[in-house]
Design a protein around this motif. Structure first.
Motif, short mmCIF file in Angstrom:
data_model
loop_
_atom_site.label_atom_id
_atom_site.label_comp_id
_atom_site.label_asym_id
_atom_site.label_seq_id
_atom_site.Cartn_x
_atom_site.Cartn_y
_atom_site.Cartn_z
N ILE A 119 25.90 20.78 -3.39
CA ILE A 119 24.37 20.94 -2.93
C ILE A 119 23.76 22.18 -3.20
CG2 ILE A 119 24.88 19.23 -1.16
CD1 ILE A 119 25.06 21.68 0.80
N GLY A 120 22.47 22.35 -2.91
CA GLY A 120 21.87 23.70 -3.19
C GLY A 120 22.62 24.70 -2.29
N ARG A 121 22.38 25.91 -2.63
CA ARG A 121 23.10 26.96 -2.20
C ARG A 121 22.20 27.29 -0.69
NH1 ARG A 121 27.70 29.02 -2.08
NH2 ARG A 121 27.87 31.10 -1.02
N ALA A 122 20.82 27.31 -0.81
CA ALA A 122 19.87 27.36 0.29
C ALA A 122 20.61 26.31 1.52
CB ALA A 122 18.67 27.23 0.07
N GLN A 123 21.04 25.23 1.33
CA GLN A 123 21.52 24.33 2.44
C GLN A 123 22.73 24.67 3.03
OE1 GLN A 123 19.11 22.97 -0.14
NE2 GLN A 123 17.87 23.50 1.49
N ALA A 124 23.45 25.36 2.50
CA ALA A 124 24.76 25.85 2.71
C ALA A 124 24.42 26.99 3.71
CB ALA A 124 25.43 26.47 1.39
N VAL A 125 23.62 27.90 3.29
CA VAL A 125 23.24 28.87 4.28
C VAL A 125 22.60 28.34 5.48
CG1 VAL A 125 21.71 30.99 4.49
CG2 VAL A 125 22.91 30.63 2.44
N GLN A 126 21.84 27.44 5.51
CA GLN A 126 21.24 26.78 6.57
C GLN A 126 22.39 26.00 7.44
OE1 GLN A 126 18.13 24.15 4.43
NE2 GLN A 126 16.82 26.06 4.04
N ALA A 127 23.18 25.49 6.81
CA ALA A 127 24.29 25.02 7.62
C ALA A 127 25.05 25.93 8.51
CB ALA A 127 25.44 24.31 6.48
N GLN A 128 25.32 27.22 7.65
CA GLN A 128 25.79 28.17 8.59
C GLN A 128 24.99 28.60 9.87
OE1 GLN A 128 26.64 31.86 6.11
NE2 GLN A 128 26.90 33.31 8.00
N ALA A 129 23.83 28.59 9.64
CA ALA A 129 22.68 29.02 10.49
C ALA A 129 22.76 27.83 11.82
CB ALA A 129 21.34 29.18 10.05
N ALA A 130 23.08 26.52 11.34
CA ALA A 130 23.31 25.51 12.40
C ALA A 130 24.96 25.42 12.92
CB ALA A 130 22.99 24.21 11.80
N GLY A 131 25.58 26.29 12.51
CA GLY A 131 26.90 26.22 12.82
C GLY A 131 27.94 25.21 12.43
N LEU A 132 27.30 24.72 11.21
CA LEU A 132 28.12 23.55 10.48
C LEU A 132 28.72 23.84 9.13
CD1 LEU A 132 25.29 21.00 10.98
CD2 LEU A 132 27.14 21.33 12.40
N SER A 133 29.63 23.11 8.76
CA SER A 133 30.08 23.22 7.26
C SER A 133 29.08 22.36 6.49
CB SER A 133 31.47 22.51 7.35
OG SER A 133 32.56 23.39 7.96
N PRO A 134 29.09 22.80 5.25
CA PRO A 134 28.16 22.15 4.20
C PRO A 134 28.57 20.81 3.85
CG PRO A 134 28.39 24.35 3.50
CD PRO A 134 29.34 24.19 4.65
N HIS A 135 27.57 19.75 3.77
CA HIS A 135 28.05 18.43 3.35
C HIS A 135 26.87 17.99 2.55
CE1 HIS A 135 28.70 14.04 4.13
NE2 HIS A 135 29.75 14.63 4.58
N THR A 136 27.24 16.86 1.59
CA THR A 136 26.53 16.49 0.65
C THR A 136 25.16 15.55 1.22
OG1 THR A 136 27.88 14.34 0.77
CG2 THR A 136 28.36 16.28 -1.29
N ASP A 137 25.31 15.18 2.40
CA ASP A 137 24.03 14.56 2.90
C ASP A 137 23.26 15.52 3.42
OD1 ASP A 137 24.81 11.90 3.00
OD2 ASP A 137 25.53 11.96 4.78
N MET A 138 23.31 16.86 3.34
CA MET A 138 22.39 18.05 3.80
C MET A 138 21.47 18.07 2.66
SD MET A 138 24.64 20.77 5.58
CE MET A 138 25.59 20.47 7.20
N ASN A 139 21.82 17.66 1.29
CA ASN A 139 20.99 17.64 0.28
C ASN A 139 21.41 16.50 -0.91
OD1 ASN A 139 20.73 20.01 -2.87
ND2 ASN A 139 19.07 18.63 -2.06
N PRO A 140 20.69 15.45 -0.57
CA PRO A 140 21.52 14.11 -1.33
C PRO A 140 21.10 14.12 -2.87
CG PRO A 140 19.54 13.64 0.17
CD PRO A 140 19.92 14.86 0.52
N ILE A 141 20.00 14.85 -3.23
CA ILE A 141 19.40 14.95 -4.47
C ILE A 141 19.36 16.59 -5.02
CG2 ILE A 141 17.83 14.30 -6.38
CD1 ILE A 141 19.19 11.97 -5.03
N LEU A 142 20.17 16.87 -6.15
CA LEU A 142 19.88 18.23 -6.60
C LEU A 142 19.82 17.98 -8.20
CD1 LEU A 142 20.59 21.19 -6.44
CD2 LEU A 142 22.82 20.90 -6.78
N LEU A 143 18.94 18.89 -8.70
CA LEU A 143 18.51 18.81 -10.15
C LEU A 143 18.72 20.05 -10.50
CD1 LEU A 143 14.97 16.93 -9.72
CD2 LEU A 143 17.21 15.78 -10.04
N LYS A 144 19.62 20.10 -11.50
CA LYS A 144 20.03 21.24 -12.06
C LYS A 144 19.42 21.44 -13.62
CE LYS A 144 23.94 23.14 -10.78
NZ LYS A 144 25.34 23.63 -10.57
N PRO A 145 18.56 22.04 -13.88
CA PRO A 145 17.59 22.30 -15.28
C PRO A 145 18.96 22.83 -16.30
CG PRO A 145 16.37 23.49 -13.44
CD PRO A 145 17.76 22.84 -12.87
#
Length: 489
Positions: A54-80
């Motif tokens: 998932i996007g790195r920003a969502q992993a940081v947001q997961a930390q802010a929420a006290g959660l482990s990052p999960h793919t549902d937090m960013n279901p579509i990721l586009l990597k140019p």
């Protein structure tokens, strides 16, 4: 169960920052909150607990929420991987490369994945805190939109619109964005947040009063410009540095056209003894103690670019004078004898000669390696943690002198016999305090200070939550989240 969305008037308006702040603030209130970004376009990514990307920003947001990052937090990721195409990742797994036209047609399928993830999060948490992408007023992207108002309309959620006053033109950004939305989308905007304000708020008040009268919508608050603040960038390379001591290690990183996971270098930017310089196209390669070749989404093309820019000769000269060279992920692959892409995963099928500094070769394979890992660094035998995101499979005698011995029994990377060249597939290696200290000593810093990067990130997440408490209308925010307003009294 409630959903609240943050959209921005532009890229880098502060969407990621505000979502991070709101996640930590709600967590403080005892609210079960989860971050969500329907579609993200970024080359900075993270490996999730369920083995996806998932996007790195969502992993940081997961930390802010006290959660482990999960793919549902960013279901579509586009990597140019080019100016007109990108690798499409759905629920953490790559489904292929698409150009802009093909992806536009694919958006209906992508929306199904987005809504499925949202339903699962909505059923499991009290509040889903959603981040939009870019601006909702991009007229050419409105059809089949899944990232901004298209999503908000589909799930019927309220929206906060944030704008960056530091760029100038903040009232034009807010009013212009609102004017370009449809009537139903305009009604969905429930308030404005102005970001990065410097100065006396009394001088801004007439503008805030005008904005509320002009639009009929409240200003939920004005967030001040934070000095000495760090939050991992979603995509743009952050070149800011903290104050440095007299004894510094000079580190140089080429800004590859498809540089990926450059958040690897954030701990170095923030280290008081490291002078980190990103070198872009056309810039001379400065003298340094350490050159780091970063990750890349298009390794062969970026290696060709390095050669065109004169980096190969500069690296050879750097090594002759005793400098150290580190390659991370794609940078590791560049250090070997050959990089083969028989399936054309990152561009035209074929192979390229590597820099030939370590005796191994790499073949890109269809299955991407995605792991969070722990192990011990060969240098000083210290603990190291990180994550792997790569399609390459490397093989050769140099890998017998591994840079890292992983806890799962595998060996990672290589270090040259003379100790000058080191390569690893591990992203995030500088986030481990002991490993960062050991690598800086290896690179020539005799008395390296130990810096706890995780503690620095946690400190700044807490600072963001403090800003919400002090500068935003918390009662209105709680109401928008469908929560009792007494919680924030």
């Amino acid at each position: 169960m409630s959903t609240l969305m943050v959209q921005g008037t532009t890229s880098d308006a502060g969407k990621s920052t505000l979502v991070t702040a709101l996640c930590r603030w709600l967590k403080r209130q005892g609210v079960a909150v989860v971050p969500f970004k329907p579609q993200n376009m970024a080359l900075n990514s993270a490996v999730t607990a369920d083995g996806g990307e998932i996007g790195r920003a969502q992993a940081v947001q997961a930390q802010a929420a006290g959660l482990s990052p999960h793919t549902d937090m960013n279901p579509i990721l586009l990597k140019p991987n080019s100016d007109v195409g990108a690798q499409v990742i759905v629920h953490g797994r790559a489904v292929g490369n698409m150009d802009a036209v093909a992806y536009h047609d694919y958006k209906r399928v992508a929306m199904e994945a987005v809504l499925a993830s949202h339903r699962r999060l909505r059923d499991a948490y009290q509040v889903v805190m959603v981040e939009g992408a870019g601006s909702p007023a991009e007229i050419n992207l409105r059809a089949n939109d899944i990232a901004n108002m298209g999503f908000a309309e589909a799930v019927d959620c309220p929206v906060i619109l944030i704008a960056d006053i530091d760029k100038g033109g903040v009232f034009a950004h807010l009013v212009g964005t609102l004017e370009l939305l449809s009537p139903s989308e305009q009604a969905r905007i429930k308030g404005f947040v102005i970001n990065r304000f410097r100065g006396d708020i009394a001088l801004l008040q007439p503008g805030l009063d005008w904005l509320e009268q002009r639009t009929g919508k409240p200003v939920l608050g004005v967030l001040p410009y934070l000095m000495d603040f760090h939050l991992e960038a979603e995509d743009a390379v952050d070149v800011r540095q903290s104050a440095k001591s007299e004894q510094t290690l000079k580190v140089v990183v080429p800004v590859l056209p498809r540089i990926s996971n450059h958040t690897d270098f954030d701990p170095l930017r923030l280290h008081p003894q490291v002078d980190l310089r990103f070198v872009g196209p056309g810039q001379a390669v400065p003298t340094a103690d350490l050159i780091v070749l970063p990750g890349s989404k298009s390794v062969r093309a970026d290696l060709a670019w390095l050669r065109e820019q004169g980096w190969e000769a500069a690296i050879q000269r750097h090594l002759r004078y005793g400098g150290k060279l580190l390659g991370i992920c794609g940078g590791l692959q560049m250090l070997g004898k050959c990089i083969a892409d028989p399936l054309g995963l990152e561009g035209p099928a074929g192979q390229s000669d590597g820099l030939g500094l370590l005796r191994f070769s790499t073949t890109l394979a269809a299955h991407k390696q995605l792991r969070n890992v722990h192990g011990r660094l060969r240098i000083d035998d210290v603990e190291i943690s990180g994550y792997e995101i790569h399609a390459g499979i490397s093989d050769g005698p140099a890998l017998e002198r591994a840079a890292v011995r992983l806890d799962d029994g595998r060996l990672d990377g290589a270090i040259s016999e003379d100790g000058q060249v080191l390569g690893t597939y591990l992203h995030g290696l500088f986030e481990s305090p002991a490993a960062c200290e050991a690598l800086l000593r290896w690179a020539g810093l005799k008395r390296a200070q130990r810096v706890d990067y995780q503690a620095l990130r946690e400190r700044d997440i807490e600072r963001l939550a403090d800003l919400v408490e002090k500068h935003l209308d918390v009662r209105r925010l709680l109401a928008l989240c469908g929560l009792p307003t007494e919680t924030g009294a």
